[in-house]
Structure formats: C-alpha cells, structure tokens
Design a protein around this motif. Structure first.
Motif, PDB file in Angstrom:
ATOM      1  N   THR A 172       0.839  -1.182   0.000  1.00  0.00           N
ATOM      2  CA  THR A 172       0.000   0.000   0.000  1.00  0.00           C
ATOM      3  C   THR A 172       0.882   1.243   0.000  1.00  0.00           C
ATOM      4  N   ARG A 173       0.972   1.853  -1.152  1.00  0.00           N
ATOM      5  CA  ARG A 173       1.896   2.953  -1.354  1.00  0.00           C
ATOM      6  C   ARG A 173       1.599   4.109  -0.402  1.00  0.00           C
ATOM      7  N   ARG A 204       0.752   7.462   0.859  1.00  0.00           N
ATOM      8  CA  ARG A 204       0.004   8.540   0.238  1.00  0.00           C
ATOM      9  C   ARG A 204       0.433   9.861   0.852  1.00  0.00           C
ATOM     10  N   VAL A 234      -4.762  13.391  -2.018  1.00  0.00           N
ATOM     11  CA  VAL A 234      -6.193  13.189  -1.793  1.00  0.00           C
ATOM     12  C   VAL A 234      -6.416  13.199  -0.289  1.00  0.00           C
ATOM     13  N   PRO A 235      -7.341  14.015   0.187  1.00  0.00           N
ATOM     14  CA  PRO A 235      -7.550  14.114   1.638  1.00  0.00           C
ATOM     15  C   PRO A 235      -7.926  12.774   2.252  1.00  0.00           C
ATOM     16  N   GLN A 274     -10.162  10.800   4.435  1.00  0.00           N
ATOM     17  CA  GLN A 274     -11.511  11.019   4.941  1.00  0.00           C
ATOM     18  C   GLN A 274     -11.625  10.727   6.431  1.00  0.00           C
ATOM     19  N   ALA A 275     -10.883   9.758   6.895  1.00  0.00           N
ATOM     20  CA  ALA A 275     -10.971   9.395   8.316  1.00  0.00           C
ATOM     21  C   ALA A 275     -10.525  10.569   9.177  1.00  0.00           C
ATOM     22  N   ALA A 276      -9.404  11.163   8.790  1.00  0.00           N
ATOM     23  CA  ALA A 276      -8.904  12.304   9.558  1.00  0.00           C
ATOM     24  C   ALA A 276      -9.901  13.453   9.518  1.00  0.00           C
ATOM     25  N   SER A 292     -13.162  13.261   8.946  1.00  0.00           N
ATOM     26  CA  SER A 292     -14.369  12.920   9.696  1.00  0.00           C
ATOM     27  C   SER A 292     -14.151  13.106  11.188  1.00  0.00           C
ATOM     28  N   LEU A 293     -12.969  12.761  11.603  1.00  0.00           N
ATOM     29  CA  LEU A 293     -12.673  12.798  13.028  1.00  0.00           C
ATOM     30  C   LEU A 293     -12.958  14.186  13.593  1.00  0.00           C
ATOM     31  N   GLN A 330     -16.888  15.592  12.239  1.00  0.00           N
ATOM     32  CA  GLN A 330     -18.014  14.773  12.701  1.00  0.00           C
ATOM     33  C   GLN A 330     -18.980  14.451  11.558  1.00  0.00           C
ATOM     34  N   GLN A 383     -21.581   8.935  -0.238  1.00  0.00           N
ATOM     35  CA  GLN A 383     -21.470   7.499  -0.462  1.00  0.00           C
ATOM     36  C   GLN A 383     -22.691   6.758   0.044  1.00  0.00           C
ATOM     37  N   HIS A 393     -21.308   6.478  12.082  1.00  0.00           N
ATOM     38  CA  HIS A 393     -20.592   6.044  10.887  1.00  0.00           C
ATOM     39  C   HIS A 393     -21.200   6.635   9.628  1.00  0.00           C
TER      40      HIS A 393
END
Lengths: 336, 336
Positions: A3-4, A6, A51-52, A54-56, A58-59, A62, A102, A125
């Motif tokens: 997994t390169r 990012r 590419v941003p 998303q987890a960060a 979302s954290l 919210q 999504q 979630h």
DNA sequence: CCCCTATGATTAACCGGTTAAGTTGAGCCC
DNA sequence: GGGCTCAACTTAACCGGTTAATCATAGGGG
C-alpha cells in the motif's frame, strides 16, 4: 501488497512552502487565500497526487459524507423475486452520487443485524439513514430520530408519527383501479392483498374496501406476500371460493403475474372471463399474457425523493416536509 | 437536531478507573488484561453505551472496515431490466455482513464517476474493491491493483491478466446447452449472442461456435445486449434470415424471454418448431411460456465467492487463487 | 534477602486533518 | 510618523482512538 505511501497535507504544505492550515483552506475552497498562494498549493496538490484522508477529516468535522440505506429483510430474501429494492437503490444512488455522498447498503433482517444497524448508525458512521419499506412497527427509525440522527423512511411508518417519510398514494391508485373495473361492468371483484404488516399492503386493501363499499359491492379478500407463488395460491383460493368472480385487483405485479398463471391454468380467459389489475408497473407487466393493466408507482422517483429529503435534513434546511406522497397512475393495457 | 454527545474512550476509562490504553485493549479483545479489570471496563462500556468512533480508529489503523462494490453502469441503466446485479449484491452482502464489513455501493457509468471511483479507492476510503461485470477493457481494476489495493472482478477482465477474478464456466455451460440441442436432432441452430465487449458475451458465443463446429453445423449469429427488447429484435432478424431454423441458443434469459415472445408472434411453436435455450436461470424462466430450458449460473454464489476472496486478499492470506471459476449447469424444462 | 523476570497497567507519541486564536505586515488616516 | 484596521498567514490545540515504550509489582530462584 505494498500500500503505497500517500501524501499528506503536511507534505503538500512543505512542497508549496506554506503551512498545513493554508493548504487545508485551499483544498476546502475557502476564500481569503491570495491567488498566488492558492495556485502554488494547487500545483503541489497536483504534483503529489494528494487526496484528503476522509478518516482524519471525519474525526474533526463529525461528518462521514456517507449515508446508509437499510433494507429490512434478510440478505437472502431481498432481491430474490423483487424489483422494488433495486429500483429504490437506483433512485437513491443517482441522487447521492450527484451530492457526492457514499451509499452504504445494509440488510437488517435478523434481530442480530437489527442491532448491528442501530449500533452502526448511533456510532456516527453515517450522516443519515434511509429505511426501505418496513415490516410491522419497527422501533428503530423512531429511536434514531430521537437520538438526533437524520432519518427518512420509504413508506409511512406504522405506529410512529415522528419519522418523516416518502410514500406513494396507494389509496388513490387502488381507487382508480377498482373504479375502472366497476365502470367496465364488473360486479364480483375480488382482491389479492399484500402483507398486512406493511403499509403498502394495508393501504391498498383499504382502498379496495372503500371503493367497493362506495359501489355497493361485496369485498372478497385473500392475503398474499407479494411473491409470484403467493399470487398463484391466492388466485386458486379465490376461484375456489367464488368460481363466478369476474375481476380481481392484485396488490402487486408479481402476484398479479402469479394470478394470471393460475387463471390460465383454471381455464379462465383474461379479460373476458376475469379482469385483472396489478400494482407497480414493473417491466414484466408489459410482457405478461395478456399485458397487465396496473397502477404505476414511481419507485425510482421515490428513491430520489428520499435522498433529497435526507440531504435536506442533514444540511439542516428548514421547513422540511414531514411527509411527501407521490402520485400513482392507472396504466391501462389489456388485462382489464 | 441535537446530535447527542457520545461517550469516548476517555470517559469509559475514567468511569472504570483505568487508562485509555487499557480500555482500548479490552474493547479490542486483547489478552493480557486481568479478568477483574476487563469486567470493570465492560461494565463501564455497557453503562455509558460506548461505541468506538470508526473515524478515529481508521485514522490510526489505516483500515476502514468497508469495501466497495462498483457497478460499472450508469445509475440509470443498472437494475432497469436486469436481475444480475441484485443477485450479486445479495451474495456479497451476506458474506460481508458475516465478516462485519460494510458494503459501499458505487455506480461508475460516466467517465466522471469513473474518476470519482478511482479517487475514492485510492484515498483509502475502503479496504478493497469489487467490480461487478465490466464492459470493454477497463483499466481501472489494473490501476488499483498496481497501487496495492485489493481488487476482485466478477467476470474475467479483458486485457489485464493481473487482476484476480471470479467467473462462471460460460463455455462449458453453453457447450452442454448446444449439445443438448444437437442430440435432440436440431440442425439449424442459431444464437442470440450477448454484447461482444463483455466476457460473458464473448465466451458464450465462443462456446456456441466451438460446439457447432464440432457437430459440423453452420453457425448463425445475431448480437443482442442482454435486454428483452434486444431479444425480440434479434429473434425477428434470425427468422428473417433463416425461416427454417429449428433451434436457438440465447445468451441470457431476459433475451430468451424476448425471443419466446417474438417466436409466438411469428406463429412458431416452442419447442416443436423451434427449440429455445437460455442462460442464467432467473425466476422468470420457470414461468415463461413455455418454461425455459436454460443454463444455470450461480450468481449469488459468485457474489459470495468474490467477497470471500477479497476478504482473503485484505487479510493478506497467502496462496490466494488468482481465478475462481464456478460451474454452470443445464436445467431442462420445456422449451428444448 | 536480593535480584531478575514476567505480567499487567500507564504514559505518551502518533494518525491526518480542521479551525480558533495569534501573529505579521501593508495600507490608511490624522 | 505613529497608531489602527484588516487581510492573510501561521501556530497550536483538538478530534478519538491505537500501540510502542515505559514503569510498577509480585513471584521465583539463588
């Protein structure tokens, strides 16, 4: 599986010679960034293929930018014979794609998965939840609403008026169908109703009863479960009860197809001996033998509307309608 | 919309009188936590209704616990007439649910959404990607594989051998279907083939050609696009070309249904004048007039297998098969 | 009795973003 | 020229988890 690495905001910032905060502002299209810097940042983004994460994001925001569609059936039953869910998905999917959200699909048949869905939604979630066509008086939508989670149901929820929903005019559609039969001189009009733990089943039966009463005719009801097999069985039962019946309103096209098969099997001609009207207007009704007169409900549009309403709720738009009811329409072909 | 405060690890830790790290270990089922403490933590989790924040977790683990299913059609076409995608979803959904992974559905018809899918996957929003039945030589799966993202295709990908896939034995299925026609004495066997930019279309046509050649018969081909309408049109074209044909192998049940309608329309009896064999074994083929002899492909099982293979890849299990080919089976009914 | 080790808990760094608060400097006015 | 305003950028805190490194404690061996 390599997994390169990012690139992160940090990397972009270093490359562009600015701070992380500035890059963030550029990426999110904020104003108050000088044009020259904005360009430099955009170039760095481009070069690194940033590419941003998303987890960060979302954290801190919210928000997850994804919404759930709950199909309250076991994974095994959904789609087995049914064209309703696919059409809903199609409508919802199109609308969400346009909004860059999504679509997370969840089946919630068993009690266990029911729990899973609740935990998942409550855990934040997803930004919102849509329920497709429910059985019985499911408390889950109400629970989520009370927890402040945006929710939309397809079909008026039974026993919980606090949940906004999108539905079609079952009653009106059935009335025009049954009136059509009466106007054609039919007098012994039976019905194959849908499951009585679903609004679609209940309302369509109510429309049948009301119109028959208006016309001074006697009702004749057998309950099915929207499958073709149940349509076959129900039609046989109706014929056994009343061999002289001259019309039947069937609460779904799939059951109507079953009814047509059973009628043929019993040597009845459609429509000369028995007129048949369905409900749905699936593709299949155009190609049945004979082509089926049916009540069209705009399922894809229903999916679209659900998505739009939910996005409105999520964005906190005011004056959101609690209920949207889409029109139905009688499509006359050859079976009645 | 009062999104209620949700308890964090911190809160649970305070309540249980331990550190965040310990709570984390208990929640993740790690060993080396004393039973008494584990219980205290679990009680605190219970009392507060704690649910881990997936975004925070993903941020550090680099895992999202969700996987994407790409339907490479525009949202408008998917599901319109087709029972393939719903069945795939059913299989995939069941398997992922068991593995506690989320299913993210994406339509990738337009070039724009194609991009969107790539960015989404590359951004690490999902742990793996599944492609359902593709058209042409789509470079996207290969691109993702090269970026180290776990990928599985349904249907052997055209022109990119580096992508693992799950498929069914189109060739073998068609061979047994056509041999069945030959064995029944048919000699003018035509085919309605599927689109030639899809493996399912290509392989089924190849099977037809090979078997016909083996039998010393001349092929007669018209191409359709898997829809009922195209089946009707193709059947008419075949009859116009060769009014004396005595059998037709149709590469999908939906087209086969169209062919049956066209044959009836042309006054041909099935199977006495013309034998018909389909491919798929959808519900519809049991109820067509006459019931359709067809090649069954296990679509739901294909979905299940895709999900299993992908989960294996994600977990880095060794000796993953690059390709899995599921068997097909001739189901004999009345049309041939 | 002391030291070593194993066990089980804690501390603290880190994941990659967003955003409030703080800093810098240019422009304007008197 | 000095002080003020304001625009534009940077600093740093924070979101809520995981986990490597560290520390405390009890038990065992010499």
């Amino acid at each position: 599986m390599v997994t390169r690495e990012r690139p992160t905001l940090e990397a972009v910032a270093r490359r562009a010679g600015v701070s992380r905060a500035t890059v963030s502002r550029v990426v999110n299209g904020s104003t108050s960034v000088a044009a020259s810097i904005r360009e430099a940042v955009n170039r760095a983004v481009e070069e690194l293929g940033y590419v941003p994460n998303q987890a960060a994001r979302s954290l801190v925001t919210q928000r997850t930018e994804s919404i759930a569609l709950i199909l309250p059936e076991t994974a095994n039953r959904v789609f087995s014979d049914d064209l309703f869910f696919p059409a809903i998905i199609r409508g919802v999917g199109g609308e969400l794609e346009a909004a860059d959200k999504q679509l997370v699909l969840m089946m919630a048949g068993s009690a266990k998965s029911h729990d899973r869905v609740e935990r998942y939604a409550v855990a934040g979630h997803v930004d919102g939840v849509m329920f497709a066509s429910m059985h019985g008086a499911d408390p889950l939508p109400g629970t989520l609403v009370r927890l402040g989670i945006p929710v939309i149901c397809s079909g008026r929820p039974i026993g919980d008026s606090s949940v906004p929903y999108v539905d079609v005019d079952h009653f009106g559609g059935v009335c025009s169908a049954v009136r059509h039969l009466v106007a054609a001189g039919r007098r012994r009009i039976a019905t194959i109703a849908g499951p009585q733990d679903m609004v679609a089943g209940i309302d369509r039966l109510a429309g049948y009863r009301a119109t028959l009463e208006d016309s001074g005719l006697a009702p004749h009801v057998v309950i099915g479960d929207f499958t073709r097999e149940s349509g076959i069985a129900a039609m046989r039962a109706l014929l056994a009860d009343d061999p002289a019946l001259d019309a039947v309103f069937v609460a779904s096209d799939m059951m109507a197809h079953g009814a047509l098969l059973a009628l043929k099997d019993a040597g009845r001609r459609v429509p000369s001996d028995v007129a048949v009207v369905g409900f749905d207007d699936f593709d299949i009704s155009r190609y049945s033998e004979p082509p089926l007169t049916t009540v069209r409900q705009p399922i894809v549009e229903m999916g679209r509307t659900m998505a739009r309403q939910l996005l409105g709720l999520i964005n906190g738009e005011p004056h959101q309608a609690d209920a949207v009811v889409l029109p139905t329409e009688l499509v006359i072909r050859e079976s009645a």
